[in-house]
Motif scaffolding. Structure first.
Motif, PDB file in Angstrom:
ATOM      1  N   GLY A   1       1.381  -1.245   0.117  1.00 22.63           N
ATOM      2  CA  GLY A   1       0.101   0.149  -0.256  1.00 22.63           C
ATOM      3  C   GLY A   1       0.880   1.682   0.168  1.00 22.63           C
ATOM      4  O   GLY A   1       2.457   0.593   0.698  1.00 22.63           O
ATOM      5  N   PHE A   2       0.083   2.032  -0.253  1.00 24.63           N
ATOM      6  CA  PHE A   2       1.080   3.348  -0.330  1.00 24.63           C
ATOM      7  C   PHE A   2       0.006   4.390  -0.165  1.00 24.63           C
ATOM      8  O   PHE A   2      -0.917   4.581  -0.356  1.00 24.63           O
ATOM      9  N   ALA A   3       0.736   5.947   0.528  1.00 21.73           N
ATOM     10  CA  ALA A   3      -0.137   7.112   0.061  1.00 21.73           C
ATOM     11  C   ALA A   3       0.576   8.167  -0.255  1.00 21.73           C
ATOM     12  O   ALA A   3       2.085   8.615  -0.316  1.00 21.73           O
ATOM     13  N   ILE A   4       0.490   9.312  -0.968  1.00 24.25           N
ATOM     14  CA  ILE A   4       0.812  10.136  -1.594  1.00 24.25           C
ATOM     15  C   ILE A   4       0.350  11.459  -0.813  1.00 24.25           C
ATOM     16  O   ILE A   4      -1.002  11.978  -1.029  1.00 24.25           O
ATOM     17  N   MET A   5       0.697  12.427   0.079  1.00 24.78           N
ATOM     18  CA  MET A   5       0.181  13.404   0.208  1.00 24.78           C
ATOM     19  C   MET A   5       1.169  14.796   0.299  1.00 24.78           C
ATOM     20  O   MET A   5       2.711  14.534   0.487  1.00 24.78           O
ATOM     21  N   LYS A   6       0.223  15.472  -0.508  1.00 26.61           N
ATOM     22  CA  LYS A   6       1.402  17.092  -0.416  1.00 26.61           C
ATOM     23  C   LYS A   6       1.265  18.177   0.213  1.00 26.61           C
ATOM     24  O   LYS A   6      -0.350  18.700   1.025  1.00 26.61           O
ATOM     25  N   TYR A   7       2.170  19.347   1.169  1.00 24.62           N
ATOM     26  CA  TYR A   7       1.891  19.492   1.871  1.00 24.62           C
ATOM     27  C   TYR A   7       1.959  21.455   1.512  1.00 24.62           C
ATOM     28  O   TYR A   7       2.026  21.329   0.614  1.00 24.62           O
TER      29      TYR A   7
ATOM     30  N   LEU B   1      -2.951  10.875  -3.722  1.00 24.22           N
ATOM     31  CA  LEU B   1      -3.103   8.991  -4.092  1.00 24.22           C
ATOM     32  C   LEU B   1      -3.223   8.022  -3.036  1.00 24.22           C
ATOM     33  O   LEU B   1      -2.518   8.576  -2.596  1.00 24.22           O
ATOM     34  N   PHE B   2      -3.809   7.103  -3.241  1.00 20.79           N
ATOM     35  CA  PHE B   2      -3.989   6.593  -2.028  1.00 20.79           C
ATOM     36  C   PHE B   2      -4.223   5.389  -2.084  1.00 20.79           C
ATOM     37  O   PHE B   2      -5.613   5.640  -3.220  1.00 20.79           O
ATOM     38  N   ALA B   3      -3.759   3.064  -2.099  1.00 19.10           N
ATOM     39  CA  ALA B   3      -4.125   2.434  -2.560  1.00 19.10           C
ATOM     40  C   ALA B   3      -3.734   1.295  -1.430  1.00 19.10           C
ATOM     41  O   ALA B   3      -2.061   1.580  -1.121  1.00 19.10           O
ATOM     42  N   VAL B   4      -4.329   0.848  -1.786  1.00 19.03           N
ATOM     43  CA  VAL B   4      -3.833  -0.858  -0.468  1.00 19.03           C
ATOM     44  C   VAL B   4      -4.325  -1.473  -1.910  1.00 19.03           C
ATOM     45  O   VAL B   4      -5.055  -2.054  -2.406  1.00 19.03           O
TER      46      VAL B   4
ATOM     47  N   GLY C   1      -5.217  -0.051   5.211  1.00 19.25           N
ATOM     48  CA  GLY C   1      -5.431   1.807   5.056  1.00 19.25           C
ATOM     49  C   GLY C   1      -5.926   2.974   6.377  1.00 19.25           C
ATOM     50  O   GLY C   1      -5.419   3.791   5.779  1.00 19.25           O
ATOM     51  N   SER C   2      -6.260   2.299   7.040  1.00 21.52           N
ATOM     52  CA  SER C   2      -6.255   2.740   8.408  1.00 21.52           C
ATOM     53  C   SER C   2      -5.356   3.571   8.755  1.00 21.52           C
ATOM     54  O   SER C   2      -5.351   4.552   9.307  1.00 21.52           O
ATOM     55  N   ALA C   3      -4.649   2.649   8.706  1.00 19.86           N
ATOM     56  CA  ALA C   3      -2.983   2.734   9.458  1.00 19.86           C
ATOM     57  C   ALA C   3      -2.272   4.369   8.552  1.00 19.86           C
ATOM     58  O   ALA C   3      -1.487   4.315   8.914  1.00 19.86           O
ATOM     59  N   LEU C   4      -2.268   3.745   7.454  1.00 15.66           N
ATOM     60  CA  LEU C   4      -1.364   4.694   6.321  1.00 15.66           C
ATOM     61  C   LEU C   4      -2.085   5.960   6.904  1.00 15.66           C
ATOM     62  O   LEU C   4      -1.002   7.178   6.875  1.00 15.66           O
TER      63      LEU C   4
END
Ligand SMILES: CC(C)(COP(=O)(O)OP(=O)(O)OC[C@H]1O[C@@H](n2cnc3c(N)ncnc32)[C@H](O)[C@@H]1OP(=O)(O)O)[C@@H](O)C(=O)NCCC(=O)NCCS
Length: 152
Positions: free
Chosen positions: A61-67, A76-79, A89-92
């Motif tokens: 799984g991964f997540a991409i977050m821009k500040y 972007l977010f997917a498991v 997903g909850s942990a990410l």
């Protein structure tokens, strides 16, 4: 719960796995925009966190977050499909939220494909509210639902 997973910042070597999971889990039916090169740019962008979850070395799984200054945007977010519904997903998302709070972020924003009720349920369950619709946001074939969570 998925046991024995670890969540860390992504390395450049993760870019291909992330881009392929995005293509299959997020960008299905659309042009593949989150290519390996684009993910690489996000990994090296100082205002973006690319986070990965691994189990026995495999990216699951991964997540991409821009500040920004006050807001952060989940891009972007997917498991992986065979690892879903086990809390990953909850942990990410918890990792992203905790990091955003430390950075003084007031609000997390994101877009969800209008025909993705699973993601909507997931985000609603984590305190996100609906904040509007962007018609045709996805290549004019699908609307986006904007969702927001206030952290303050
Ligand atoms: C959305 C997504 C990231 C959720 O990941 P996950 O690891 O399955 O999420 P979790 O196991 O932490 O689920 C937490 C809660 O979300 C909700 N949820 C998750 N999947 C659901 C489903 N298929 N149906 C209904 N509710 C669901 C539930 O409330 C769940 O809690 P519960 O299992 O105790 O009922 C995953 O389904 C996914 O990758 N989907 C494809 C890509 C995508 O839509 N990305 C988000 C938009 S960019």
């Amino acid at each position: 719960m998925i046991t024995e997973h670890e969540i860390t910042l992504a390395q450049p070597a993760d870019a291909l796995d992330i881009s392929e999971l995005s293509r299959d889990a997020v960008e299905y039916g659309l042009s593949w925009r989150w290519t390996q090169r684009r993910v690489m740019r996000s990994i090296s962008d100082l205002s973006t966190n690319v986070v990965v979850a691994r189990q026995q070395g495999m990216l699951i799984g991964f997540a991409i977050m821009k500040y920004g200054d006050d807001d952060a945007h989940v891009l972007l977010f997917a498991v992986r499909s065979d690892k879903r519904r086990a809390g990953l997903g909850s942990a990410l998302l918890a990792w992203l939220e905790a990091t955003a709070r430390v950075a003084g972020i007031q609000r997390i924003q994101l877009e969800v494909r209008a025909r993705n009720p699973v993601a909507m349920a997931f985000y609603r369950g984590h305190g996100f509210r609906e904040a509007g619709v962007s018609p045709g946001y996805y290549e004019n074939v699908e609307d986006a639902l904007q969702m927001v969570k206030d952290l303050a």
